[in-house]
Design a protein around this motif. Structure first.
Motif, PDB file in Angstrom:
ATOM      1  N   ARG A 232       1.882  -3.888 -12.953  1.00  0.00           N
ATOM      2  CA  ARG A 232       1.790  -2.506 -12.499  1.00  0.00           C
ATOM      3  C   ARG A 232       2.040  -2.379 -10.996  1.00  0.00           C
ATOM      4  O   ARG A 232       1.694  -3.276 -10.227  1.00  0.00           O
ATOM      5  CB  ARG A 232       0.411  -1.947 -12.844  1.00  0.00           C
ATOM      6  CG  ARG A 232       0.067  -2.073 -14.302  1.00  0.00           C
ATOM      7  CD  ARG A 232      -1.398  -1.769 -14.578  1.00  0.00           C
ATOM      8  NE  ARG A 232      -1.678  -0.330 -14.523  1.00  0.00           N
ATOM      9  CZ  ARG A 232      -2.872   0.186 -14.705  1.00  0.00           C
ATOM     10  NH1 ARG A 232      -3.912  -0.614 -14.915  1.00  0.00           N
ATOM     11  NH2 ARG A 232      -3.054   1.483 -14.659  1.00  0.00           N
ATOM     12  N   ASN A 233       2.636  -1.267 -10.615  1.00  0.00           N
ATOM     13  CA  ASN A 233       2.707  -0.905  -9.203  1.00  0.00           C
ATOM     14  C   ASN A 233       1.349  -0.389  -8.749  1.00  0.00           C
ATOM     15  O   ASN A 233       0.563   0.122  -9.555  1.00  0.00           O
ATOM     16  CB  ASN A 233       3.773   0.172  -8.971  1.00  0.00           C
ATOM     17  CG  ASN A 233       5.188  -0.385  -9.061  1.00  0.00           C
ATOM     18  OD1 ASN A 233       5.429  -1.518  -8.656  1.00  0.00           O
ATOM     19  ND2 ASN A 233       6.102   0.407  -9.597  1.00  0.00           N
ATOM     20  N   LYS A 234       1.085  -0.525  -7.482  1.00  0.00           N
ATOM     21  CA  LYS A 234      -0.203  -0.096  -6.932  1.00  0.00           C
ATOM     22  C   LYS A 234      -0.076   1.277  -6.276  1.00  0.00           C
ATOM     23  O   LYS A 234       0.997   1.680  -5.855  1.00  0.00           O
ATOM     24  CB  LYS A 234      -0.710  -1.119  -5.902  1.00  0.00           C
ATOM     25  CG  LYS A 234      -0.659  -2.572  -6.366  1.00  0.00           C
ATOM     26  CD  LYS A 234      -1.482  -2.800  -7.619  1.00  0.00           C
ATOM     27  CE  LYS A 234      -1.409  -4.276  -8.027  1.00  0.00           C
ATOM     28  NZ  LYS A 234      -2.088  -4.515  -9.322  1.00  0.00           N
ATOM     29  N   GLY A 235      -1.198   1.953  -6.177  1.00  0.00           N
ATOM     30  CA  GLY A 235      -1.225   3.200  -5.425  1.00  0.00           C
ATOM     31  C   GLY A 235      -1.341   4.438  -6.292  1.00  0.00           C
ATOM     32  O   GLY A 235      -1.144   4.403  -7.514  1.00  0.00           O
ATOM     33  N   ALA A 236      -1.652   5.567  -5.633  1.00  0.00           N
ATOM     34  CA  ALA A 236      -1.876   6.832  -6.328  1.00  0.00           C
ATOM     35  C   ALA A 236      -0.605   7.351  -6.992  1.00  0.00           C
ATOM     36  O   ALA A 236      -0.653   7.920  -8.089  1.00  0.00           O
ATOM     37  CB  ALA A 236      -2.419   7.864  -5.344  1.00  0.00           C
ATOM     38  N   LYS A 237       0.545   7.162  -6.339  1.00  0.00           N
ATOM     39  CA  LYS A 237       1.799   7.651  -6.902  1.00  0.00           C
ATOM     40  C   LYS A 237       2.134   6.928  -8.205  1.00  0.00           C
ATOM     41  O   LYS A 237       2.649   7.540  -9.152  1.00  0.00           O
ATOM     42  CB  LYS A 237       2.942   7.488  -5.900  1.00  0.00           C
ATOM     43  CG  LYS A 237       2.867   8.450  -4.721  1.00  0.00           C
ATOM     44  CD  LYS A 237       4.094   8.333  -3.837  1.00  0.00           C
ATOM     45  CE  LYS A 237       4.052   9.339  -2.692  1.00  0.00           C
ATOM     46  NZ  LYS A 237       5.246   9.244  -1.823  1.00  0.00           N
ATOM     47  N   ALA A 238       1.845   5.630  -8.247  1.00  0.00           N
ATOM     48  CA  ALA A 238       2.094   4.858  -9.464  1.00  0.00           C
ATOM     49  C   ALA A 238       1.189   5.335 -10.599  1.00  0.00           C
ATOM     50  O   ALA A 238       1.629   5.448 -11.751  1.00  0.00           O
ATOM     51  CB  ALA A 238       1.870   3.373  -9.201  1.00  0.00           C
ATOM     52  N   LYS A 239      -0.064   5.631 -10.291  1.00  0.00           N
ATOM     53  CA  LYS A 239      -0.992   6.125 -11.314  1.00  0.00           C
ATOM     54  C   LYS A 239      -0.562   7.491 -11.832  1.00  0.00           C
ATOM     55  O   LYS A 239      -0.643   7.773 -13.036  1.00  0.00           O
ATOM     56  CB  LYS A 239      -2.405   6.202 -10.740  1.00  0.00           C
ATOM     57  CG  LYS A 239      -3.060   4.843 -10.531  1.00  0.00           C
ATOM     58  CD  LYS A 239      -4.504   4.994 -10.069  1.00  0.00           C
ATOM     59  CE  LYS A 239      -5.169   3.639  -9.915  1.00  0.00           C
ATOM     60  NZ  LYS A 239      -6.595   3.764  -9.488  1.00  0.00           N
TER      61      LYS A 239
END
Length: 212
Positions: free
Chosen positions: A82-89
């Motif tokens: 998974r990518n990290k951060g709020a945008k990824a979520k």
């Protein structure tokens, strides 16, 4: 058996049979010609030509599955980084909003989603953040879903939420995930409860009529 109880049980039986047919999982194998047509549709929708796709791409792997299809259900095992951060979520949530309805429409659904908690054996698992298992009704349904124009937007969000994904197809040898059985048990319970409630209501009505 009186009429009300018969209608109740007949309705439940009809609903369950309808679900059984719709849920499928044992259809006719896809033909090479049909599969090629659907793959061409996928390439058209996504704007990608087969000859331009790299080894390991979905287009190439799905094409190799066509001659071996048996028309039956299968499970896709997703190994995700998974990518990290709020945008990824946020992108992950948007991807789910698109894909889950497309899955359910075709009798597919997530079976198992789990975050990695540790490492028991080997080294590759250190890179994996999450494992997801998805049920597909058939290869035909998978190709039809991927060829849906809404998947273009879905893939954009998937790429934004995941750094890398490995997906392989499995057919269960042993499984305790029995959707038909679970739904059948639920309908049996509903049938029994409804039978009793109808009986109680009819008994009360008889008692009321007798006392009048």
């Amino acid at each position: 058996m009186n009429r009300a109880k018969g209608i109740w049980l007949g309705t439940l039986a009809l609903l369950y049979c309808s679900f059984w047919v719709w849920y499928g999982g044992n259809g006719d194998p896809i033909t090479q010609a049909e599969g090629e047509k659907m793959l061409n549709q996928i390439e058209h929708v996504h704007g990608v030509k087969f000859e331009d796709t790299p080894e390991g791409s979905m287009s190439r792997n799905l094409r190799t599955m066509l001659p071996h299809d048996d028309g039956k259900e299968f499970y896709a095992v997703n190994l995700e980084i998974r990518n990290k951060g709020a945008k990824a979520k946020e992108a992950e949530a948007r991807y789910g909003e698109i894909v889950i309805p497309l899955l359910l429409k075709r009798g597919g659904h997530p079976v198992f989603v789990s975050e990695r908690a540790g490492l028991m054996l080997g080294k590759y698992g250190e890179r994996i953040d999450r494992v997801a298992v998805v049920r597909y009704r058939s290869l035909r349904d998978l190709l039809d879903m991927v060829g849906d124009e809404r998947m273009v937007g879905g893939n954009k969000y998937k790429s934004a939420s995941l750094a890398h994904t490995e997906v392989f197809i499995t057919r269960p040898t042993i499984t305790f995930v029995q959707v038909r059985l679970m739904l059948g048990m639920l309908f049996l319970i509903l049938g029994f409860v409804g039978w009793k409630l109808i009986g109680l209501r009819q008994n009360r009505k008889r008692d009321t009529d007798a006392g009048a």
